[in-house]
Motif scaffolding. Structure first.
Motif, PDB file in Angstrom:
ATOM      1  N   HIS A  80      -1.838   5.013  -3.272  1.00 25.65           N
ATOM      2  CA  HIS A  80      -0.501   4.347  -3.851  1.00 25.65           C
ATOM      3  C   HIS A  80       0.155   3.483  -2.926  1.00 25.65           C
ATOM      4  O   HIS A  80       0.426   2.412  -3.519  1.00 25.65           O
ATOM      5  CB  HIS A  80       0.469   5.683  -3.841  1.00 25.65           C
ATOM      6  N   LEU A  81       0.014   3.528  -1.711  1.00 26.62           N
ATOM      7  CA  LEU A  81       0.705   2.678  -0.906  1.00 26.62           C
ATOM      8  C   LEU A  81       0.004   1.037  -0.846  1.00 26.62           C
ATOM      9  O   LEU A  81       0.383   0.434  -0.417  1.00 26.62           O
ATOM     10  CB  LEU A  81       0.676   3.200   0.605  1.00 26.62           C
ATOM     11  N   SER A  82      -1.353   1.196  -0.945  1.00 22.79           N
ATOM     12  CA  SER A  82      -2.039   0.231  -0.884  1.00 22.79           C
ATOM     13  C   SER A  82      -1.866  -0.755  -1.926  1.00 22.79           C
ATOM     14  O   SER A  82      -2.238  -2.022  -1.859  1.00 22.79           O
ATOM     15  CB  SER A  82      -3.711   0.556  -1.236  1.00 22.79           C
ATOM     16  N   LYS A  83      -1.051  -0.484  -3.083  1.00 23.39           N
ATOM     17  CA  LYS A  83      -0.708  -1.272  -4.062  1.00 23.39           C
ATOM     18  C   LYS A  83       0.777  -1.814  -3.659  1.00 23.39           C
ATOM     19  O   LYS A  83       1.377  -2.722  -4.424  1.00 23.39           O
ATOM     20  CB  LYS A  83      -0.598  -0.648  -5.475  1.00 23.39           C
ATOM     21  N   LYS A  84       1.375  -1.123  -2.660  1.00 27.02           N
ATOM     22  CA  LYS A  84       2.682  -1.850  -2.162  1.00 27.02           C
ATOM     23  C   LYS A  84       2.578  -1.980  -0.662  1.00 27.02           C
ATOM     24  O   LYS A  84       3.337  -1.515   0.178  1.00 27.02           O
ATOM     25  CB  LYS A  84       3.788  -0.785  -2.412  1.00 27.02           C
ATOM     26  N   LEU A  85       1.546  -2.826  -0.182  1.00 30.06           N
ATOM     27  CA  LEU A  85       1.430  -3.010   1.242  1.00 30.06           C
ATOM     28  C   LEU A  85       2.394  -3.593   1.912  1.00 30.06           C
ATOM     29  O   LEU A  85       2.604  -3.229   3.143  1.00 30.06           O
ATOM     30  CB  LEU A  85       0.196  -4.025   1.438  1.00 30.06           C
ATOM     31  N   GLY A  86       3.324  -4.252   1.536  1.00 26.15           N
ATOM     32  CA  GLY A  86       4.519  -4.546   2.352  1.00 26.15           C
ATOM     33  C   GLY A  86       5.248  -3.272   2.974  1.00 26.15           C
ATOM     34  O   GLY A  86       5.906  -3.644   4.163  1.00 26.15           O
ATOM     35  N   LEU A  87       5.216  -2.306   2.372  1.00 24.62           N
ATOM     36  CA  LEU A  87       5.885  -1.019   2.919  1.00 24.62           C
ATOM     37  C   LEU A  87       5.347  -0.577   4.380  1.00 24.62           C
ATOM     38  O   LEU A  87       6.092  -0.292   5.261  1.00 24.62           O
ATOM     39  CB  LEU A  87       5.522   0.218   1.960  1.00 24.62           C
ATOM     40  N   ILE A  88       4.201  -1.113   4.549  1.00 25.34           N
ATOM     41  CA  ILE A  88       3.563  -0.892   6.238  1.00 25.34           C
ATOM     42  C   ILE A  88       4.435  -1.654   6.918  1.00 25.34           C
ATOM     43  O   ILE A  88       4.377  -0.996   8.124  1.00 25.34           O
ATOM     44  CB  ILE A  88       2.078  -1.414   5.801  1.00 25.34           C
ATOM     45  N   LEU A  89       4.901  -2.584   6.669  1.00 20.94           N
ATOM     46  CA  LEU A  89       5.533  -3.362   7.683  1.00 20.94           C
ATOM     47  C   LEU A  89       6.982  -2.716   8.073  1.00 20.94           C
ATOM     48  O   LEU A  89       7.528  -3.273   9.198  1.00 20.94           O
ATOM     49  CB  LEU A  89       5.674  -4.719   7.286  1.00 20.94           C
ATOM     50  N   THR A  90       7.423  -1.975   7.456  1.00 27.27           N
ATOM     51  CA  THR A  90       8.764  -1.498   7.440  1.00 27.27           C
ATOM     52  C   THR A  90       8.741   0.015   7.831  1.00 27.27           C
ATOM     53  O   THR A  90       9.694   0.633   8.426  1.00 27.27           O
ATOM     54  CB  THR A  90       9.642  -1.363   6.314  1.00 27.27           C
ATOM     55  N   GLU A  91       7.547   0.629   7.879  1.00 25.89           N
ATOM     56  CA  GLU A  91       7.523   2.033   8.252  1.00 25.89           C
ATOM     57  C   GLU A  91       7.036   2.243   9.610  1.00 25.89           C
ATOM     58  O   GLU A  91       6.064   1.510  10.020  1.00 25.89           O
ATOM     59  CB  GLU A  91       6.222   2.751   7.237  1.00 25.89           C
TER      60      GLU A  91
END
Ligand code: FE2
Ligand code: FE2
Length: 335
Positions: A80-91
């Motif tokens: 799921h997250l791989s489709k919203k990679l940008g989240l990685i930078l804020t988590e």
């Protein structure tokens, strides 16, 4: 349950991540930590509809850091997250190993899309995710250590491409001692990821019997370099770094490579990096016609071949792949 065992079994779902879930149907089972009993209880089943009231309740739990998923559901979560990679930078709740796996899944999917349809749309989607990876590495180049620890052994053109990007990116950050521009890092990663894009024009049966090539097959495989270049031209890609990855990854220092039989002085740094990363990643993968080499053996084979591979880079490869853990302290981190 103590904090430690809680985080062994569960991963926290932050408000940011929760927002990325489909509103009415979360992709994973949701768990809530009950302060009174100090127990974690299942609150909602994956893919089942959440009413509006329950949605608000869930958002409240996330805001108070009480919302969790099971670590064993990590695979669903990662894809799921791989489709919203940008989240990685804020988590900051993910371990670097988890982030590396999410990146791996994301890039395997993006590259597969692009190889199936090598046009501007899929290229842009891939380039956007590459810029997220570049930002992640740029913020702390020591993170490349975790990327190289996630390379996959089963061979496909897509896994080979992602493996080569991870290893090559690590070599590049090491050899430049962390002194690079963020924009260059994007091109370096893209070039490594796409170095073999021309292979999509080589018939599958030729690739599978590559251990016993006849001359006609050899030419067909060698043409992947030019085929890749023409694809880049069609997409109007002019980055020297990307084009060098494609043109030079089969050139060897002693002039024995192809397609232009370049010698050491005429091969760029990124061309040499891509050659080492590509050869290493090819060696450690399973193929129908040969067994994979284990990692130390592959490193030693390349390091011994000083006529063909840049010794500075093969030494760094050894540091990276064999002494992995030391890397972090040896890196120069860009402030
Ligand atoms: Fe290649
Ligand atoms: Fe390759």
């Amino acid at each position: 349950m103590s904090g430690e065992s809680l985080s062994e079994t569960y991963l926290q779902i932050s408000p940011n991540i929760l927002e990325s879930f489909p509103k009415f149907r979360p992709p994973v089972d949701l768990y809530v930590f009950d302060m009174d009993t100090a127990q974690t209880k299942k609150y909602h089943k994956a893919e089942e509809r959440l009413s509006k009231d329950r949605q608000a309740e869930v958002a409240g739990f996330a805001a108070e850091s009480l919302l969790f998923l099971l670590r064993e559901d990590y695979r669903i979560y990662a894809s799921h997250l791989s489709k919203k990679l940008g989240l990685i930078l804020t988590e900051d709740d993910f371990t670097p190993q988890e982030v590396a796996q999410i990146f791996f899944i994301a890039f395997r999917d993006r590259v597969e899309d692009f190889f199936g349809n090598p046009t501007e749309g899929p290229f842009k989607a891939m380039a956007k995710d590459v810029s997220i990876l570049a930002e992640y590495v740029w913020a702390d180049p020591g993170r490349v250590e975790y990327l190289t620890a996630t390379i996959h052994k089963e061979y496909s053109l897509t896994t080979h491409s992602v493996n080569t990007m991870f290893v090559g990116l690590a070599l590049f950050t090491l050899v430049t001692a962390g002194k690079f521009r963020q924009a260059d890092l994007v091109d370096v990663a893209l070039g490594l990821l796409l170095h073999d894009v021309g292979m999509i024009q080589v018939p599958r049966f030729v690739l599978d019997r590559a251990g016993y090539l006849v001359q006609r097959d050899r030419t067909s495989i060698e043409n992947h370099v030019e085929a890749g270049e023409s694809m880049m031209m069609r997409l109007r890609i002019q980055s020297q770094i990307i084009l060098d990855c494609m043109r030079q990854h089969h050139e060897r220092l002693d002039g024995s490579g192809y397609p232009n039989r370049r010698f050491k002085k005429d091969i760029s740094l990124i061309g040499k990096v891509c050659a080492v990363a590509d050869s290493f990643c090819a060696m450690v993968c399973e193929r129908p016609f040969r067994e994979p080499k284990d990692i130390p053996k592959a490193v030693v084979t390349l390091a011994k071949d000083t006529a063909k591979y840049e010794p500075v880079l093969t030494k760094l490869l050894a540091v990276l792949m064999i002494q992995g853990g030391k890397l972090r302290t040896e890196m120069t981190v860009v402030e």
